[in-house]
Design an enzyme around this catalytic site. Structure first.
Site, PDB file in Angstrom:
ATOM      1  N   ASP A 416      44.712  30.356  43.019  1.00  0.00           N
ATOM      2  CA  ASP A 416      45.913  31.180  42.920  1.00  0.00           C
ATOM      3  C   ASP A 416      47.079  30.389  42.317  1.00  0.00           C
ATOM      4  O   ASP A 416      47.076  29.150  42.262  1.00  0.00           O
ATOM      5  CB  ASP A 416      46.339  31.679  44.303  1.00  0.00           C
ATOM      6  CG  ASP A 416      45.403  32.751  44.846  1.00  0.00           C
ATOM      7  OD1 ASP A 416      44.384  33.024  44.171  1.00  0.00           O
ATOM      8  OD2 ASP A 416      45.675  33.299  45.915  1.00  0.00           O
ATOM      9  N   HIS A 560      44.224  26.664  45.305  1.00  0.00           N
ATOM     10  CA  HIS A 560      45.364  26.875  44.418  1.00  0.00           C
ATOM     11  C   HIS A 560      45.304  25.893  43.254  1.00  0.00           C
ATOM     12  O   HIS A 560      44.886  24.743  43.429  1.00  0.00           O
ATOM     13  CB  HIS A 560      46.685  26.686  45.176  1.00  0.00           C
ATOM     14  CG  HIS A 560      46.958  27.751  46.195  1.00  0.00           C
ATOM     15  ND1 HIS A 560      46.388  27.727  47.451  1.00  0.00           N
ATOM     16  CD2 HIS A 560      47.743  28.870  46.153  1.00  0.00           C
ATOM     17  CE1 HIS A 560      46.809  28.776  48.146  1.00  0.00           C
ATOM     18  NE2 HIS A 560      47.651  29.480  47.371  1.00  0.00           N
TER      19      HIS A 560
END
Length: 643
Positions: A416, A560
């Site tokens: 992400d 991430h």
């Protein structure tokens, strides 16, 4: 049966008509018999041998003889009128005076033999009576037959008449050829008057013609018509009176609430109730569409049953009573005020279940409005729902985790908040290990690092949306929410060419209201089953262990590549891939994992929003927002949230 004199007369008429000498003793044909009965002969049919008139029957009034007699009488009257107007001078005028012919008839040639009415010459008749001829001497046989009765002595020869002017004009009257021999009583006056020539003017001739042609027989016909019409009217009045008695006036007895009541046949129920003041019943009320009383006596006046059949108020005037009928009259029923019927939409409800804990949230069924019938009172102006014409279809959102069943173990790595400066390092590791992952990018980051985003897609990885700027979506209005989601797909499409609508909400916060407001914008909301909490920076080992300790078939791992320092993710990623491979896991993207499951709806598999139903639209989603807000507090996602 006709006498010899009758037959002789008929024969004379036939012979003279055909221009032959008169013969006595002609045979009586069936045509003669018909003339005797219906007045075909002017003399033989109505006079016996003694010259006395026979009794005339009814049909004589319509016979040829009747018309002939009327014409002769008219002629005689015209002659008398002319002589009276001329005075004694007419007696002294010579017999050879030129004849006067009606100007109306001068253009028509004189027929010597016809089958209809023949032309009678006044002056010729007078000349024949004196034994003279209009054009020349008359044969002796004709003189004796025309001018002298059979009993009289022969007359002495008479001198030839004086020469007549050229082209004489004669007064002609259309009459039938007269009978052969006049009777002493009926023809004496005519013979005496026709002995002299009578001058007549054209006006007098026209008056004589009009009088002679007067339809005397039709006077009798009119009398007959009047008699027949009178008989028809009397018969019709008799039949009408009988029908009125049997169907309207005849008294009958009926039973009303157990008591006998006298009335007339075919009396309507409405008339009976009106004359009896409803037999003591009370009228019903008028109610509004919501049930409120508007008028205490505004309902039905009566509640009537004839035998075992209930009679509607609208049928009371048309229902007739017969002898022995049994009526039951009760108080009138309540009625609803006059109203209009309209159709209204029933907004679909929401069936959003986000508590299942699945990693893939998607629309299982699009909402469809129902239809209901409403009454709007014309007097009260109230509106009331009466019945449902079509049930609404609820908007249904469900959640489920992929679970492929082909005997292998599959796992999907997701990153992400990128792209960022760490994206290329992570991409290099993936390429080195030969695995693919799914990147949920922010469109702001994609605009800042377009090359990295393009490189991710070019390496065979999947790129999806993580919104524009990582806002907390439940706090946004409907319009802001739609802008935050919809605008995030454009940069991805520009950099990668991908048109999918896969979405991961920031912090995983996507509640019922957000589904209602954006159902046409996304295909699914992807959550996760393994949270490495790398945003806390726990160290590479912690990140590695979080994945290995919870990995199973169908797992989706959250990591991430942006949003801060992601060096720990870069350090932990190679060991995570190697150890998972050693445990037999195959690395796939989220879309591949959904397809391997094989149980998701087609629009989810195709990574497209749910198709809108024909009766449901985007605006319908907005209309259901209010109901969704009341449920949002109870349907909050139970998954972990991240920064």
């Amino acid at each position: 049966m006709a006498s010899p004199n009758d037959r002789a007369n008929d024969g004379d008429v036939n012979n003279e008509t055909m221009g032959q000498p008169a013969e006595r003793g002609g045979h009586q044909t069936p045509e003669h018999v018909e003339e005797l009965h219906f007045g075909g002969s002017a003399r033989g049919a109505y006079y016996d041998d003694a010259g006395n008139p026979r009794q005339r029957g009814f049909f004589w009034r319509f016979s040829r003889a009747a018309r002939e007699e009327a014409q002769e009488k008219a002629h005689e009257q015209a002659v008398r009128n002319e002589r009276e107007s001329q005075g004694p001078q007419a007696e002294r005028e010579p017999a050879g005076r030129p004849e006067i012919v009606d100007p109306v008839k001068t253009a028509q040639p004189k027929a010597t033999e016809t089958t209809g009415p023949r032309t009678r010459d006044v002056f010729a008749d007078d000349a024949v009576a004196r034994g003279e001829s209009v054009r020349g001497p008359v044969p002796a046989q004709a003189k004796s037959a025309k001018s002298v009765p059979a009993e009289s002595a022969p007359a002495a020869p008479k001198p030839a008449p004086a020469p007549r002017p050229a082209a004489p004009r004669r007064i002609s009257l259309p009459v039938f050829q007269p009978s052969s021999e006049p009777t002493p009583s009926a023809r004496s006056a005519q013979s005496a008057q026709s002995a002299q020539s009578v001058p007549e003017s054209p006006a007098t001739a026209k008056a004589a013609i009009s009088t002679a042609l007067a339809p005397h027989g039709w006077t009798v016909a009119r009398k007959c018509v009047v008699i027949v019409l009178t008989m028809v009217i009397v018969a019709a009045a008799t039949c009408t009176g009988f029908w009125m008695w049997e169907n309207r006036l005849r008294p009958i007895t009926v039973t009303v609430n157990g008591e006998q009541v006298n009335t007339r046949i075919n009396t309507s129920i409405a008339t009976l109730l009106s004359h009896s003041d409803g037999f003591g019943t009370k009228a019903g009320r008028m109610l509004s569409v919501t049930g409120k009383t508007l008028d205490e006596n505004g309902g039905e006046r009566y509640s009537v049953t004839l035998g075992s059949t209930a009679i509607k108020s609208s049928d009371l005037a048309a229902t007739r009573l017969t002898d022995g009928d049994a009526l039951f009259v009760k108080d009138g029923k309540d009625v609803t005020e006059p109203h209009t019927v309209v159709k209204a939409a029933i907004p679909f409800g929401n069936d959003i279940n986000l508590k299942g804990g699945g990693t893939i949230q998607y629309v299982e069924q699009q909402g469809v409005d129902g239809v209901k019938e409403q009454w709007v009172g014309k007097k009260s102006k109230e509106t009331a729902d009466k019945k449902v014409l079509k049930e609404p279809v609820n908007f249904k959102v469900t959640t489920k985790s992929p679970n492929p069943q082909d005997g292998k173990k599959y796992i999907a790595l997701t990153f992400d908040d990128g792209p960022s400066k760490y994206t290329q390092d992570i991409l290099n590791i993936l390429n080195e290990k030969g695995v693919h992952a799914t990147f949920f990018n922010l469109s702001e980051q994609g605009t800042e690092f377009p090359d990295q985003e393009k490189a991710v897609a070019a390496a065979g990885n999947e790129v999806a949306s993580h919104s524009v700027s990582h806002k907390y979506l439940p706090k946004l209005s409907r319009d802001d929410l739609r802008n935050e989601i919809n605008n995030s797909f454009a940069p991805i499409a520009a950099n990668t060419g991908a048109t999918g609508r896969m979405f991961r909400s920031p912090y995983g916060a996507f509640e019922a209201q957000q589904w209602v407001d954006s159902t046409d914008l996304i295909s699914m909301n992807v959550l996760w089953s393994i949270d490495t909490e790398d945003w806390r920076r726990p160290g590479p080992d912690k990140i590695h262990d979080a994945v290995l300790n919870h990995a199973k078939n169908g797992s989706i791992v959250l990591m991430h590549d942006g949003g801060g320092d992601r060096s720990q993710d870069v350090d932990a990623l190679p060991r995570i891939i190697d150890d998972l491979k050693n445990e037999g896991f195959t690395f796939v993207t989220v879309s591949e994992l959904i397809k391997l499951d094989g149980t998701f709806p087609q629009h989810v598999t195709d990574n497209q929003p749910v198709p809108a139903d024909a009766s449901a639209s985007t605006s319908a989603s907005a209309s259901a927002s209010a109901s969704a807000k009341s449920k949002s507090s109870a349907t909050k996602s139970t998954t972990a949230t991240t920064k």
